[in-house]
Every structure is written in structure tokens, then in C-alpha cells.
Design a protein around this motif. Structure first.
Motif, PDB file in Angstrom:
ATOM      1  N   UNK A   1       0.992  -1.134   0.102  1.00 31.43           N
ATOM      2  CA  UNK A   1      -0.150   0.008  -0.165  1.00 31.43           C
ATOM      3  C   UNK A   1       1.001   1.437   0.047  1.00 31.43           C
ATOM      4  N   UNK A   2       0.510   2.365  -0.756  1.00 29.32           N
ATOM      5  CA  UNK A   2       1.206   3.288  -0.842  1.00 29.32           C
ATOM      6  C   UNK A   2       0.853   4.252   0.165  1.00 29.32           C
ATOM      7  N   UNK A   3       2.235   4.751   0.975  1.00 25.41           N
ATOM      8  CA  UNK A   3       1.872   5.675   2.068  1.00 25.41           C
ATOM      9  C   UNK A   3       3.027   6.610   2.228  1.00 25.41           C
ATOM     10  N   UNK A   4       2.925   7.792   2.898  1.00 23.76           N
ATOM     11  CA  UNK A   4       3.684   8.682   2.996  1.00 23.76           C
ATOM     12  C   UNK A   4       4.599   8.243   4.217  1.00 23.76           C
ATOM     13  N   UNK A   5       5.973   8.319   3.542  1.00 23.84           N
ATOM     14  CA  UNK A   5       7.203   8.017   4.430  1.00 23.84           C
ATOM     15  C   UNK A   5       7.824   9.372   4.765  1.00 23.84           C
ATOM     16  N   UNK A   6       8.054   9.693   6.070  1.00 30.77           N
ATOM     17  CA  UNK A   6       8.540  11.105   6.281  1.00 30.77           C
ATOM     18  C   UNK A   6      10.165  10.841   6.278  1.00 30.77           C
ATOM     19  N   UNK A   7      10.669   9.547   6.190  1.00 31.45           N
ATOM     20  CA  UNK A   7      12.154   9.330   5.907  1.00 31.45           C
ATOM     21  C   UNK A   7      12.643   9.456   4.463  1.00 31.45           C
ATOM     22  N   UNK A   8      11.557   9.596   3.671  1.00 34.18           N
ATOM     23  CA  UNK A   8      11.701   9.663   2.030  1.00 34.18           C
ATOM     24  C   UNK A   8      11.083  10.967   1.666  1.00 34.18           C
ATOM     25  N   UNK A   9      11.792  11.919   1.907  1.00 35.34           N
ATOM     26  CA  UNK A   9      11.286  13.363   1.393  1.00 35.34           C
ATOM     27  C   UNK A   9      12.364  14.013   0.742  1.00 35.34           C
ATOM     28  N   UNK A  10      12.057  14.870  -0.088  1.00 39.41           N
ATOM     29  CA  UNK A  10      12.922  15.685  -0.653  1.00 39.41           C
ATOM     30  C   UNK A  10      12.541  17.285  -0.642  1.00 39.41           C
ATOM     31  N   UNK A  11      13.293  18.301  -0.892  1.00 35.74           N
ATOM     32  CA  UNK A  11      12.977  19.720  -0.550  1.00 35.74           C
ATOM     33  C   UNK A  11      13.138  20.463  -1.851  1.00 35.74           C
ATOM     34  N   UNK A  12      13.265  19.795  -2.694  1.00 32.55           N
ATOM     35  CA  UNK A  12      13.361  20.506  -4.285  1.00 32.55           C
ATOM     36  C   UNK A  12      12.779  19.373  -5.291  1.00 32.55           C
ATOM     37  N   UNK A  13      12.189  19.922  -6.395  1.00 31.20           N
ATOM     38  CA  UNK A  13      11.652  18.944  -7.391  1.00 31.20           C
ATOM     39  C   UNK A  13      12.587  18.016  -7.826  1.00 31.20           C
ATOM     40  N   UNK A  14      12.234  16.748  -7.728  1.00 35.86           N
ATOM     41  CA  UNK A  14      12.992  15.873  -8.652  1.00 35.86           C
ATOM     42  C   UNK A  14      12.289  14.810  -9.108  1.00 35.86           C
ATOM     43  N   UNK A  15      12.317  14.778 -10.423  1.00 32.08           N
ATOM     44  CA  UNK A  15      11.412  13.842 -11.205  1.00 32.08           C
ATOM     45  C   UNK A  15      12.230  12.606 -11.823  1.00 32.08           C
ATOM     46  N   UNK A  16      11.467  11.716 -11.686  1.00 27.52           N
ATOM     47  CA  UNK A  16      12.029  10.272 -12.261  1.00 27.52           C
ATOM     48  C   UNK A  16      11.429   9.800 -13.617  1.00 27.52           C
ATOM     49  N   UNK A  17      12.212   9.362 -14.334  1.00 27.61           N
ATOM     50  CA  UNK A  17      12.052   9.293 -15.735  1.00 27.61           C
ATOM     51  C   UNK A  17      12.110   7.508 -16.015  1.00 27.61           C
ATOM     52  N   UNK A  18      12.859   6.877 -15.262  1.00 28.83           N
ATOM     53  CA  UNK A  18      13.034   5.587 -15.432  1.00 28.83           C
ATOM     54  C   UNK A  18      14.061   5.153 -16.469  1.00 28.83           C
ATOM     55  N   UNK A  19      14.764   5.822 -17.184  1.00 27.23           N
ATOM     56  CA  UNK A  19      15.805   5.812 -18.114  1.00 27.23           C
ATOM     57  C   UNK A  19      16.656   4.772 -17.782  1.00 27.23           C
ATOM     58  N   UNK A  20      17.201   4.689 -16.117  1.00 32.18           N
ATOM     59  CA  UNK A  20      18.256   3.861 -15.821  1.00 32.18           C
ATOM     60  C   UNK A  20      17.669   2.095 -15.854  1.00 32.18           C
ATOM     61  N   UNK A  21      16.339   2.113 -15.873  1.00 32.92           N
ATOM     62  CA  UNK A  21      15.780   0.803 -15.958  1.00 32.92           C
ATOM     63  C   UNK A  21      15.976   0.188 -17.014  1.00 32.92           C
ATOM     64  N   UNK A  22      16.636  -1.028 -17.191  1.00 29.91           N
ATOM     65  CA  UNK A  22      16.588  -1.871 -18.494  1.00 29.91           C
ATOM     66  C   UNK A  22      16.481  -3.280 -17.734  1.00 29.91           C
ATOM     67  N   UNK A  23      15.351  -4.082 -18.293  1.00 35.90           N
ATOM     68  CA  UNK A  23      15.127  -5.417 -17.891  1.00 35.90           C
ATOM     69  C   UNK A  23      15.978  -6.249 -18.710  1.00 35.90           C
ATOM     70  N   UNK A  24      16.661  -7.303 -18.109  1.00 35.60           N
ATOM     71  CA  UNK A  24      17.578  -8.144 -19.015  1.00 35.60           C
ATOM     72  C   UNK A  24      16.635  -9.298 -19.661  1.00 35.60           C
ATOM     73  N   UNK A  25      17.185  -9.885 -20.757  1.00 37.16           N
ATOM     74  CA  UNK A  25      16.505 -11.158 -21.449  1.00 37.16           C
ATOM     75  C   UNK A  25      17.089 -12.156 -21.011  1.00 37.16           C
TER      76      UNK A  25
END
Length: 394
Positions: A1-25
């Protein structure tokens, strides 16, 4: 379940694209039949291995002969699975016989493996009186209740959410079975795909989503269908297990599906399996692939033929020989041609059956439409020779 985790916060905009994700074959066996260094091959006994290969050969021969029959005007329509036999036979071989298969329209290899006879194939293709669908479906829209293979539906992607619902029923009933939904990467562009995956992940049902990524959705290459790294990464957005497999490597497909089934059945968790292959044939008998891809591209993939790769592995195990292979192909061609000739001369279905199995009793409107059809056929009997001959018998 998605919940707010106070230990995983940032204080400026950080976007995730997932470019680093590459699933092997997952690749286990090379084209010459030798395993890759470090490959962990699944256990596969000789008898089952030969059954798998024989199903692959029958599928290849059936496709070749039935496309030729369509070109001769003996059949209205056909779709081949040439180049994808390792996927369509391999996934079925990894299942239990009572696991439900909800296929798209290029999975005849799964039916061959489960024991669908040449007679049963031909009866459906020619819509004769022995066709289980009573002539109401286009060719290649197979179905078999006894083999737990849901009848093919023409609209794209309908089987994907249906598989989630069926698997949910299996879970509620306490069955130790799973459902496999098979589809192409083009079907994964439909909204039904996302609805099905989300529902399966939330309800935790024993379903395997098997995507045959064969490079093209009719004439549209995968590069024009989506920007992401294939289909497998989409599962991660639903917190679902995912694996990518060399779809021309029978042992890789078989091994991956064995493990996927364990996750689905033992843990009631959905899995997405993406097999990377290539559609060597046209999309259908109505398609001309020369308009959207080159012969050079096709030739490159013909060098990765799944039949020759698995045959080379069988020969290396000393379970098969080239002499046996030549005889098997010859025998299959003879059987397919003989069965074809028998099926195309069987009478067509009785016309009255056109409106049965819809309502308990045919409605007045359906009866009126049927009578109008009969009148039309009687008026132009030369245009409907087979059907006209069945008018007085139902």
C-alpha cells in the motif's frame, strides 16, 4: 500500500523518468544448440522434449499448408505463427493441462501441444458441420472446452481482463490452477491491458500475462507504439513480477513459465512475461509485409529460427537426428494435406444453427432474419452451393 514516508522526502523537485531501468532478457541456449556459459537449464525429460518439438513442427507445417490453401482459394483467411513456435508451444508445455489458456489468435502451437487434432483444426477452418463453433467464427478462431482453451475473440485484448476475472474465480474456488492471457505487444496498447493488470495486482490472482513481443502490430513497428523499454517494465508500476525472455529459445520460455506458474499458483500473485521474438510471416493472409519492412530484416531473424535452435539442442542430447527430422516433416505434410482434403468436402453446418445458442428460444426477430436469409439463398443458389444444399435439412 502506498503511504507517506517521512524518511523519504526531498525539498526540491526531483523527477524520475526510469531511463536507468533496463530489464534483461533470459537466454539459455544458443542457435547451435549449446547452452550459454553459466546458463541454468530447466529439467526437461526426453519424452516431453520430443513432444514439444513435434508440436512445433506440426504447427509450422500446418501454417505453411493452410496459407497455401488460402492462396488457392480453398480457405477464406489464415494467420501464421511462423517464428514464434518456441513461445506458443513452450508456454503451454510449462502449464498443467487444466490451467486455462485465453489466447489471442496466433497460439495454435499451444492447442497442438495439448492435443487438438488436425481434424479439429480443419473443421474449424472450413466451418463444416463438425466445427465446434458451428461455422459462426472466422478461420483460426479455435476453442476447446476439454482442453481448457477459451474460444478466440476477434476484438483485440478482450481476453486480458477476462483472464483476470477467471483467475479470480479460480482463487475464490480454491483451485491450484492459473490462467494465462496471451497477447501481442500491440494489444498491450489497449486500455483493457492496464485495467486487467491493475485488477490482478490489487486482487492478487493467479494469472500470467504473456506478451508475445514480435516487433509489429500489423504494420506498426514497436518503436512507433511506445517509448518505454518494451512491455515488461509496465508490470513494475503495478508491483507485479515481471520477466523478459528470448522468445525463440524454447528452454528459456519453458523455464520462465515454470517459475511464473509457481508464483501465480503457490502465492496467488500475477506475473507478466514478455517474450522477444519476430513475426516471420505476414500479419495475416490479407497482409503484405513488404510494404513496411525489408527482406534484409526478415533474413536476420530467419537465422534465429526457433525450430532449428531447439532441434540442435535435441541432437546434442542425442535424442534426435536429422534423418528423424526429415521423416517427421514429410509425415506431417502428408497428414495435413490428407486431413485438409477430407475436411473441405464435409457438408457445412445446418443453417438453422445460425441462431441457436444465443437465447433459450430464438427471438421473433432472429427467426425473421433467418427466413429472409433462406429466401435470399433460394433466389441465388449458384452463389451458395454448399449452403443451398442444406436448406431442406434444417
Amino acid at each position: 500500500m502506498s503511504t507517506f514516508n517521512p524518511e523519504q522526502v526531498v525539498h526540491r523537485p526531483e523527477f524520475i523518468r526510469g531511463d536507468e531501468l533496463s530489464i534483461p532478457t533470459l537466454c539459455l541456449v544458443q542457435q547451435d544448440g549449446t547452452p550459454y556459459d553459466g546458463a541454468e537449464l530447466p529439467v526437461l525429460e526426453q519424452a516431453k522434449a520430443l513432444r514439444i518439438y513435434q508440436a512445433m513442427v506440426r504447427t509450422r507445417v500446418l501454417d505453411e499448408r493452410m496459407l497455401a490453401a488460402q492462396r488457392q482459394g480453398r480457405l477464406s483467411f489464415y494467420m501464421q505463427s511462423t517464428g514464434e513456435e518456441a513461445t506458443t508451444v513452450g508456454f503451454a508445455a510449462a502449464l498443467e493441462d487444466d490451467d486455462m489458456i485465453m489466447a489471442q489468435y496466433r497460439e495454435q502451437g499451444a492447442l497442438v501441444y495439448r492435443g487438438f487434432s488436425l481434424d479439429e483444426f480443419m473443421n474449424q477452418l472450413f466451418s463444416n458441420e463438425l466445427d465446434y463453433g458451428k461455422g459462426r467464427q472466422m478461420p483460426i478462431h479455435y476453442g476447446s472446452a476439454k482442453l481448457h482453451y477459451m474460444t478466440i475473440s476477434s476484438p483485440l485484448a478482450t481476453q486480458i481482463p477476462q483472464a483476470t476475472g477467471y483467475a479470480y474465480g479460480q482463487k475464490l474456488a480454491g483451485y491450484k490452477r492459473c490462467t494465462v492471457a496471451v497477447f501481442g505487444e500491440g494489444a498491450a496498447s489497449e486500455g483493457d491491458f492496464h485495467a486487467a493488470l491493475n485488477m490482478a495486482a490489487v486482487l492478487k490472482v493467479p494469472v500470467i500475462f504473456l506478451c508475445r513481443n514480435n516487433g509489429y502490430a500489423i504494420s506498426t513497428p514497436s518503436s512507433e507504439q511506445f517509448a518505454a523499454d518494451g512491455i515488461a517494465p509496465r508490470a513494475l508500476g503495478y508491483r507485479m513480477h515481471a520477466i523478459r525472455v528470448d522468445g525463440n529459445d524454447l528452454l528459456a520460455v519453458y523455464g520462465a513459465m515454470m517459475e511464473a506458474r509457481k508464483l501465480a499458483v503457490e502465492r496467488n500473485e500475477p506475473v507478466l512475461v514478455e517474450t522477444m521474438s519476430y513475426r516471420l510471416a505476414a500479419h495475416s493472409s490479407s497482409d503484405d509485409p513488404s510494404g513496411y519492412r525489408s527482406k534484409k530484416e526478415e533474413a536476420k531473424w530467419r537465422e534465429k529460427d526457433p525450430l532449428s535452435r531447439f532441434r540442435n539442442w535435441l541432437v546434442a542430447q542425442q535424442w534426435w537426428s536429422l534423418e528423424q527430422d526429415e521423416k517427421l516433416f514429410a509425415d506431417e505434410r502428408e497428414q495435413v494435406l490428407r486431413t485438409l482434403k477430407e475436411a473441405e468436402h464435409r457438408p457445412v453446418c445446418r443453417l438453422d444453427e445460425l441462431i441457436t445458442d444465443v437465447y433459450d428460444e430464438p427471438t421473433p426477430q432472429l427467426k425473421q432474419q433467418l427466413e429472409a436469409l433462406k429466401a435470399h439463398i433460394r433466389k441465388y443458389p449458384d452463389a451458395y452451393p454448399k449452403t443451398a444444399g442444406r436448406l431442406d435439412h434444417g
